[in-house]
Design an enzyme around this catalytic site. Structure first.
Site, PDB file in Angstrom:
ATOM      1  N   GLY A  47      68.266  31.503 110.032  1.00 19.62           N
ATOM      2  CA  GLY A  47      68.247  32.949 110.132  1.00 19.62           C
ATOM      3  C   GLY A  47      68.941  33.557 108.933  1.00 19.62           C
ATOM      4  O   GLY A  47      69.681  32.873 108.215  1.00 19.62           O
ATOM      5  N   GLN A  52      73.472  39.729 103.920  1.00 21.95           N
ATOM      6  CA  GLN A  52      73.796  38.465 103.246  1.00 21.95           C
ATOM      7  C   GLN A  52      73.222  38.404 101.833  1.00 21.95           C
ATOM      8  O   GLN A  52      73.667  37.584 101.028  1.00 21.95           O
ATOM      9  CB  GLN A  52      73.308  37.268 104.066  1.00 21.95           C
ATOM     10  CG  GLN A  52      74.071  37.084 105.376  1.00 21.95           C
ATOM     11  CD  GLN A  52      73.569  35.878 106.141  1.00 21.95           C
ATOM     12  OE1 GLN A  52      72.602  35.985 106.886  1.00 21.95           O
ATOM     13  NE2 GLN A  52      74.195  34.730 105.954  1.00 21.95           N
ATOM     14  N   CYS A 100      76.548  29.094 109.231  1.00 25.55           N
ATOM     15  CA  CYS A 100      76.076  30.328 108.593  1.00 25.55           C
ATOM     16  C   CYS A 100      75.926  30.057 107.100  1.00 25.55           C
ATOM     17  O   CYS A 100      76.806  29.433 106.494  1.00 25.55           O
ATOM     18  CB  CYS A 100      77.095  31.441 108.821  1.00 25.55           C
ATOM     19  SG  CYS A 100      76.647  33.008 108.060  1.00 25.55           S
ATOM     20  N   LEU A 101      74.851  30.559 106.512  1.00 22.63           N
ATOM     21  CA  LEU A 101      74.639  30.354 105.082  1.00 22.63           C
ATOM     22  C   LEU A 101      75.719  31.038 104.249  1.00 22.63           C
ATOM     23  O   LEU A 101      75.935  30.671 103.099  1.00 22.63           O
ATOM     24  CB  LEU A 101      73.256  30.868 104.680  1.00 22.63           C
ATOM     25  CG  LEU A 101      72.067  30.114 105.304  1.00 22.63           C
ATOM     26  CD1 LEU A 101      70.762  30.797 104.923  1.00 22.63           C
ATOM     27  CD2 LEU A 101      72.042  28.647 104.884  1.00 22.63           C
ATOM     28  N   HIS A 142      73.915  35.942 116.524  1.00 23.37           N
ATOM     29  CA  HIS A 142      74.590  35.677 115.246  1.00 23.37           C
ATOM     30  C   HIS A 142      74.079  36.625 114.159  1.00 23.37           C
ATOM     31  O   HIS A 142      74.867  37.225 113.412  1.00 23.37           O
ATOM     32  CB  HIS A 142      74.344  34.206 114.861  1.00 23.37           C
ATOM     33  CG  HIS A 142      74.854  33.823 113.514  1.00 23.37           C
ATOM     34  ND1 HIS A 142      75.866  32.911 113.335  1.00 23.37           N
ATOM     35  CD2 HIS A 142      74.480  34.211 112.258  1.00 23.37           C
ATOM     36  CE1 HIS A 142      76.112  32.779 112.051  1.00 23.37           C
ATOM     37  NE2 HIS A 142      75.280  33.540 111.363  1.00 23.37           N
ATOM     38  N   GLU A 143      72.745  36.765 114.070  1.00 25.82           N
ATOM     39  CA  GLU A 143      72.173  37.593 112.993  1.00 25.82           C
ATOM     40  C   GLU A 143      72.503  39.072 113.197  1.00 25.82           C
ATOM     41  O   GLU A 143      72.817  39.781 112.230  1.00 25.82           O
ATOM     42  CB  GLU A 143      70.661  37.383 112.898  1.00 25.82           C
ATOM     43  CG  GLU A 143      70.222  35.964 112.548  1.00 25.82           C
ATOM     44  CD  GLU A 143      70.939  35.378 111.352  1.00 25.82           C
ATOM     45  OE1 GLU A 143      71.345  36.141 110.448  1.00 25.82           O
ATOM     46  OE2 GLU A 143      71.123  34.147 111.321  1.00 25.82           O
ATOM     47  N   HIS A 146      75.830  40.097 111.985  1.00 24.21           N
ATOM     48  CA  HIS A 146      75.914  40.362 110.537  1.00 24.21           C
ATOM     49  C   HIS A 146      75.709  41.846 110.229  1.00 24.21           C
ATOM     50  O   HIS A 146      76.286  42.375 109.263  1.00 24.21           O
ATOM     51  CB  HIS A 146      74.844  39.570 109.782  1.00 24.21           C
ATOM     52  CG  HIS A 146      75.224  38.160 109.446  1.00 24.21           C
ATOM     53  ND1 HIS A 146      76.256  37.852 108.601  1.00 24.21           N
ATOM     54  CD2 HIS A 146      74.683  36.971 109.820  1.00 24.21           C
ATOM     55  CE1 HIS A 146      76.339  36.522 108.476  1.00 24.21           C
ATOM     56  NE2 HIS A 146      75.397  35.969 109.212  1.00 24.21           N
TER      57      HIS A 146
HETATM   58 NI    NI Z   1      75.042  33.905 109.354  1.00 23.62          NI
END
Ligand code: NI
Length: 183
Positions: A47, A52, A100-101, A142-143, A146
């Site tokens: 995701g 991000q 998470c990226l 989670h997304e 953000h």
């Molecule tokens: Ni993330």
């Protein structure tokens, strides 16, 4: 569209609240979504949220079939969600490992609502509504976090369950040393 650099934890953009998308079906929104899809694919992500890549708009993408970062998870259909909202179904939560990226190489044990309804729009403005549970529900929570400037480490309740993936899941590290006082 080229993959974009992914901002990492510590970058102030990741703590901002993103703004609702005001207009659908625009070249700007299509470009943003294309950039996000390319960025997520290049990073093998499950995701990605627009902040991000430094864009403070309420756009998230998620989905995968066989993700090397999450090899044992059921597939989730590739979804683009604009202006998403989440409604928990019941109070039940469950905890699981999350990454998470923007927090590379790390994992944390994070509680999330087990079942949710999420609603939003696709880039053309068509409504999307799904009732989901488990990992799918986790990824969406989670997304969407953000978009409100929240990264998963802020959700961890037991900070002993936060660390580098390599160390957390290396069984050999659990063997205690024969020498007292060494690790
Ligand atoms: Ni993330």
């Amino acid at each position: 569209m080229p993959a974009q650099p992914i901002l990492r934890i510590g970058h102030p953009c990741l703590l901002q609240t993103a703004l609702p998308v005001a207009e659908f079906n625009t070249p700007e929104l299509d470009t943003l979504v294309a950039d996000m899809l390319d960025t997520m694919a290049a990073a093998d992500g499950a995701g990605l949220a627009a902040p991000q890549i430094g864009v403070l708009q309420r756009v998230v993408i998620f989905g995968f079939e066989n993700n090397p970062r999450y090899p044992e998870r059921d597939p989730v259909a590739l979804t683009v969600l604009v202006n998403p909202e989440i409604q928990p179904l019941g109070d039940e939560t469950e905890s699981d490992w999350e990454g998470c990226l923007s927090v590379p190489e790390m994992r944390g044990w994070v509680p999330r609502y087990r079942r949710i309804i999420y609603r939003g729009f696709d880039p053309q403005g068509q409504p999307v509504e799904r009732e989901v549970e488990g990992f799918h529900a986790r990824v969406v929570q989670h997304e969407v976090d953000h978009l409100d400037g929240i990264l998963y480490p802020q959700r961890i309740e037991d900070m002993t369950k936060f660390g580098f993936e390599k160390e957390l899941f290396d069984d050999s590290l659990e063997e205690t040393s024969d020498v007292e006082g060494s690790c």
